[in-house]
Design an enzyme around this catalytic site. Structure first.
Site, PDB file in Angstrom:
ATOM      1  N   ARG A  14       0.783  -0.989  -0.188  1.00  0.00           N
ATOM      2  CA  ARG A  14       0.265  -0.395   0.385  1.00  0.00           C
ATOM      3  C   ARG A  14       0.534   1.679   0.033  1.00  0.00           C
ATOM      4  O   ARG A  14       0.556   2.453  -0.584  1.00  0.00           O
ATOM      5  CB  ARG A  14      -1.326  -0.001   0.901  1.00  0.00           C
ATOM      6  N   TYR A  59     -15.366  18.870 -13.856  1.00  0.00           N
ATOM      7  CA  TYR A  59     -15.526  17.853 -14.493  1.00  0.00           C
ATOM      8  C   TYR A  59     -16.346  17.267 -12.949  1.00  0.00           C
ATOM      9  O   TYR A  59     -15.933  17.657 -11.719  1.00  0.00           O
ATOM     10  CB  TYR A  59     -14.124  16.200 -13.679  1.00  0.00           C
ATOM     11  N   ASP A  85      -5.816  20.753 -12.345  1.00  0.00           N
ATOM     12  CA  ASP A  85      -6.621  19.599 -13.532  1.00  0.00           C
ATOM     13  C   ASP A  85      -6.047  19.416 -14.538  1.00  0.00           C
ATOM     14  O   ASP A  85      -7.241  20.177 -15.535  1.00  0.00           O
ATOM     15  CB  ASP A  85      -7.921  19.367 -12.997  1.00  0.00           C
ATOM     16  N   LYS A  90      -7.664   8.890 -18.230  1.00  0.00           N
ATOM     17  CA  LYS A  90      -8.095   9.347 -20.264  1.00  0.00           C
ATOM     18  C   LYS A  90      -6.634   9.257 -20.866  1.00  0.00           C
ATOM     19  O   LYS A  90      -6.300   8.101 -21.831  1.00  0.00           O
ATOM     20  CB  LYS A  90      -8.454  10.297 -19.868  1.00  0.00           C
TER      21      LYS A  90
HETATM   22  C1  LIG Z   1     -12.206  11.639 -16.146  1.00  0.00           C
HETATM   23  C2  LIG Z   1     -11.952  12.670 -15.162  1.00  0.00           C
HETATM   24  C3  LIG Z   1     -11.518  12.594 -13.685  1.00  0.00           C
HETATM   25  C4  LIG Z   1     -11.546  11.494 -13.043  1.00  0.00           C
HETATM   26  O1  LIG Z   1     -10.855  10.692 -13.309  1.00  0.00           O
HETATM   27  P1  LIG Z   1     -11.566   9.467 -12.971  1.00  0.00           P
HETATM   28  O2  LIG Z   1     -10.374   8.037 -13.583  1.00  0.00           O
HETATM   29  O3  LIG Z   1     -13.042   8.867 -13.964  1.00  0.00           O
HETATM   30  O4  LIG Z   1     -11.736   8.810 -11.848  1.00  0.00           O
HETATM   31  C5  LIG Z   1     -11.128  13.670 -13.193  1.00  0.00           C
HETATM   32  N1  LIG Z   1     -11.275  15.036 -13.662  1.00  0.00           N
HETATM   33  C6  LIG Z   1     -11.628  14.906 -15.335  1.00  0.00           C
HETATM   34  C7  LIG Z   1     -11.336  16.176 -15.925  1.00  0.00           C
HETATM   35  C8  LIG Z   1     -11.917  14.176 -15.915  1.00  0.00           C
HETATM   36  O5  LIG Z   1     -11.886  13.962 -17.095  1.00  0.00           O
END
Ligand SMILES: *Cc1c(COP(=O)(O)O)cnc(C)c1O
Length: 383
Positions: A58, A111, A182, A207
């Site tokens: 972990r 998001y 982000d 992504k």
């Molecule tokens: C998809 C996404 C997230 C969340 O990520 P996950 O891998 O689905 O938990 C956060 N911020 C943005 C801009 C996203 O597109």
């Protein structure tokens, strides 16, 4: 494990090279050129634990290191990134930096999961939230008084508003707030938030970074050792750790990031231009278009304009929904950033902010042939 990126030769390499060369095992005779997947939950050890040792699964895993090193190099950080089990786990770790009773300033379009997660924390009394139009620099600065954290997304999901990151980061620091960006939509190849003043960068690795719609992962990158230590402690104790196989896949996907982004950005730009000419489309949102409200800012702070574009279909929700049913090549699905082009009417999601138009379709441009993608969209829109 070696983290050689900070002052080693990697610092001078361009991002297109770094995605390929970073995170390789040492160059020893007969060593593998790719890092192995290490499947273990624990590590041999006797006596009192030494700081920095692996200890337990972990706390660390050798499969995480090359990916964490490569991502840090791409973001221009001089310390490793931290990989998490999902993007939202990384978002939660970043939100853990807010002190009890603090104030978080967030874009009203972000998001959806980040907005819902922050709202839940606020309901539990951990902190309060001020939502802002992130493109309105004056409004954001006015809301920073007494804030503990400024959350940025640029471009925002799904409205593609562009935030003036450097100006807002300076103002946030002057107000005593941390700045989290982000960077999922842009990727470090298109925007480098740390260089623009951010303290923490968050990614949904799910992504573009992994890029093949086959893993769920997240990551944080930090500007200094103190923030890294706090987030590492959070990850070690809250347990949202990544599986070694997923991280191995993410590094494999990262190897082609530059090629994928080059193609998908170019295609998104041309699709945006062509979509503007269709009477079935009321509005195209894409920062690469000269008449887009975010264009000048995007041109100044981004390297390209990203691979997501949004259209508002004439006829609203029903007409937009029909388009997602009529496409044959574009995949109607949520998510983004994979090699395959995805299309989604965002308001089909009940949690999407109601300021997002009902007829808005978010298009995540993949790496397929431009003409094939265009023909499919055109027939679906003009049918
Ligand atoms: C998809 C996404 C997230 C969340 O990520 P996950 O891998 O689905 O938990 C956060 N911020 C943005 C801009 C996203 O597109």
């Amino acid at each position: 494990m070696s983290h050689t990126f900070a002052d080693g030769p990697a610092a001078e390499l361009s991002p297109e090279t770094l995605v390929v060369s970073a995170g390789r095992p040492p160059r020893e005779h007969d060593a593998p050129v790719n890092p192995p997947i290490v499947l273990t939950s624990t590590f041999f050890g006797t006596g009192a634990p030494v700081p920095g040792e692996r200890g337990y699964g972990r706390y660390s895993n050798p499969t995480w290191d090359p990916f964490e090193e490569a991502l840090a190099g791409l973001e221009g950080a001089d310390q490793p990134a931290l990989v998490f089990s999902s993007g939202l786990a990384a978002v939660m770790a970043a939100l853990s930096l807010v002190p009890p009773g603090g104030v978080v300033v967030m874009p009203r379009h972000s998001y959806q999961g980040s907005l819902l997660l922050a709202a839940g924390e606020a309901e539990n009394g951990r902190f309060s939230i001020r939502t802002v139009d992130i493109a309105d620099t004056r409004e954001v600065i006015a809301q920073l008084d007494g804030a503990s954290l400024l959350w940025l997304e640029s471009p925002t999901n799904p409205m593609l508003e562009v935030a003036e990151i450097a100006v807002l980061a300076d103002a946030a620091h002057a107000a005593g707030a941390l700045v989290v960006v982000d960077n999922t939509f842009a990727t470090p190849l298109v925007t480098q938030p740390l260089a623009l003043g951010a303290d923490v960068v968050v990614h949904s690795v799910t992504k573009y970074l992994a890029g093949h719609s086959d893993v769920v992962l997240g990551a944080t990158v930090t500007s200094g050792p103190d923030l890294l230590a706090r987030l590492l402690r959070y990850r070690s104790l809250h347990g949202a750790v990544a599986g070694p196989f997923e991280v191995w896949l993410a590094l494999r996907g990262l190897r082609t990031l530059a090629l994928r982004i080059e193609r998908s950005q170019a295609t998104a730009m041309e699709l945006a231009r062509r979509l503007q000419t269709l009477p079935q489309v009321d509005r195209v949102r894409y920062p690469g278009l000269p008449d887009d409200p975010g264009h000048t800012r995007a041109a100044a702070q981004m390297n390209g304009f990203g691979s997501i574009l949004c259209i508002e279909v004439a006829g609203g929700a029903a007409a937009a929904e029909k388009v997602t049913e009529a496409v044959n090549l574009w995949l109607p699905a949520t998510s983004l950033g994979g090699v395959e082009s995805l299309i989604e009417r965002r308001r089909r999601q009940p949690g999407e902010p109601h300021t997002v138009p009902e007829g808005l379709l978010r298009l995540s441009t993949g790496i397929e042939n431009l003409e094939d993608l265009w023909k499919d969209l055109e027939q679906a829109l003009t049918r």
